[in-house]
Design a protein around this motif. Structure first.
Motif, PDB file in Angstrom:
ATOM      1  N   LEU A   1      70.938  59.532   9.004  1.00  0.00           N
ATOM      2  CA  LEU A   1      70.422  60.699   9.715  1.00  0.00           C
ATOM      3  C   LEU A   1      70.752  60.663  11.194  1.00  0.00           C
ATOM      4  N   GLY A   2      71.316  59.562  11.638  1.00  0.00           N
ATOM      5  CA  GLY A   2      71.678  59.358  13.035  1.00  0.00           C
ATOM      6  C   GLY A   2      71.962  57.890  13.246  1.00  0.00           C
ATOM      7  N   PRO A   3      72.229  57.467  14.492  1.00  0.00           N
ATOM      8  CA  PRO A   3      72.463  56.057  14.752  1.00  0.00           C
ATOM      9  C   PRO A   3      71.241  55.219  14.367  1.00  0.00           C
ATOM     10  N   VAL A   4      71.470  54.125  13.656  1.00  0.00           N
ATOM     11  CA  VAL A   4      70.391  53.212  13.291  1.00  0.00           C
ATOM     12  C   VAL A   4      70.358  52.090  14.323  1.00  0.00           C
ATOM     13  N   PRO A   5      69.290  51.957  15.096  1.00  0.00           N
ATOM     14  CA  PRO A   5      69.278  50.960  16.173  1.00  0.00           C
ATOM     15  C   PRO A   5      69.358  49.535  15.637  1.00  0.00           C
ATOM     16  N   ALA A   6      70.095  48.693  16.361  1.00  0.00           N
ATOM     17  CA  ALA A   6      70.222  47.291  15.978  1.00  0.00           C
ATOM     18  C   ALA A   6      69.063  46.452  16.499  1.00  0.00           C
ATOM     19  N   ASP A   7      68.329  46.964  17.467  1.00  0.00           N
ATOM     20  CA  ASP A   7      67.204  46.237  18.048  1.00  0.00           C
ATOM     21  C   ASP A   7      65.904  46.976  17.750  1.00  0.00           C
ATOM     22  N   GLY A   8      64.820  46.220  17.729  1.00  0.00           N
ATOM     23  CA  GLY A   8      63.512  46.822  17.493  1.00  0.00           C
ATOM     24  C   GLY A   8      63.076  46.723  16.053  1.00  0.00           C
ATOM     25  N   ASP A   9      61.881  47.240  15.804  1.00  0.00           N
ATOM     26  CA  ASP A   9      61.283  47.157  14.476  1.00  0.00           C
ATOM     27  C   ASP A   9      61.887  48.178  13.527  1.00  0.00           C
ATOM     28  N   LEU A  10      61.941  47.788  12.257  1.00  0.00           N
ATOM     29  CA  LEU A  10      62.428  48.654  11.186  1.00  0.00           C
ATOM     30  C   LEU A  10      61.438  48.618  10.036  1.00  0.00           C
TER      31      LEU A  10
END
Length: 245
Positions: free
Chosen positions: A55-64
């Motif tokens: 749906l868009g860029p998936v961040p590499a940092d932070g909680d998932l």
């Protein structure tokens, strides 16, 4: 697990070759497939068709967070859906990727089994390119990628690929997770009609005319996705090195 779903943090091995700030689509897809397989599992079924949408860029940092639901129950066929969530601009979790999978009741198809293509040449004839030397630690460092054809040539491309890392720390990947952990690499194998042999023991038709063959799993594997555990000790949180176990 919390109210948003199963909680994860990523390691450097998910980072894209396009930008270190976002994840490569392969580990995202594999994590969603893991959720599809674990949602109300049934021994008499298997996933047959899986669709993954970014749906868009998936961040590499932070909680998932990952969560899955059975959207269409049934005796012979079911539709399972999964979502990957990450923090949005306001800090609240929001979906960044989705997957859906049709789960079908299994039947004995030995009488009609056939192979549409010839097997690839053996792994002993393939050559590595040591691509890891060209990149900072990212998704490329999670792969054993060996070529049978010239990379990005003007004809069909053939490669053996396998993940060298765990998807989730301490877990053995399923064959389908292993497939989706490398399936997004197919567009880098050949310029026209792409073919790939993936290190996974399963039979599945998918985009880019992939062919599947078994490839042994490495015994010593670092992790790609780490399952967050709120009970870890403080010393266990210092995992930035992410060296092989």
């Amino acid at each position: 697990t919390d109210s948003y779903g199963e909680h994860f943090v990523a390691t450097d091995l998910v980072r894209s070759t396009w930008s270190a700030a976002i994840q490569h689509a392969a580990p995202v897809s594999a994590l969603l497939v893991r959720a599809l397989q674990r949602c109300d599992p049934r021994d008499d079924t298997r996933l047959s068709r899986v669709l993954v949408d970014l749906l868009g860029p998936v961040p590499a940092d932070g909680d998932l967070w990952v969560r899955a639901t059975r959207e269409r129950p049934g005796t012979q066929i079911e539709l399972i859906g999964a979502e990957l969530l990450a923090a949005g601009p306001d800090g609240s979790p929001r979906p960044v990727a989705r997957a859906s999978g049709w789960r079908l009741q299994t039947l004995d198809t030995a009488a009609v089994a056939q192979a549409s293509v010839e097997p690839l040449r053996p792994l002993s004839q393939a050559r590595g390119r040591d691509m890891k030397k060209d990149w900072e630690r990212n998704y490329v460092h999670s792969l054993d990628w060996r070529w049978l054809t010239t990379p990005l040539n003007q004809g069909p491309g053939e490669s053996w690929i396998r993940p060298e890392v765990d998807l989730v720390k301490g877990e053995t990947m399923s064959p389908l997770e292993r497939l989706f952990a490398v399936a997004d690499d197919a567009n880098g194998i050949g310029a026209i009609c792409i073919g790939a042999t993936i290190g996974a023991t399963c039979a599945l038709g998918c985009a880019n005319d992939m062919k599947l063959s078994p490839l042994p799993i490495s015994k010593a594997l670092p992790r790609v996705m780490e399952l967050d555990d709120s009970d870890r000790s403080a010393s266990d949180d210092t995992t930035e090195e992410r060296s092989p176990t």
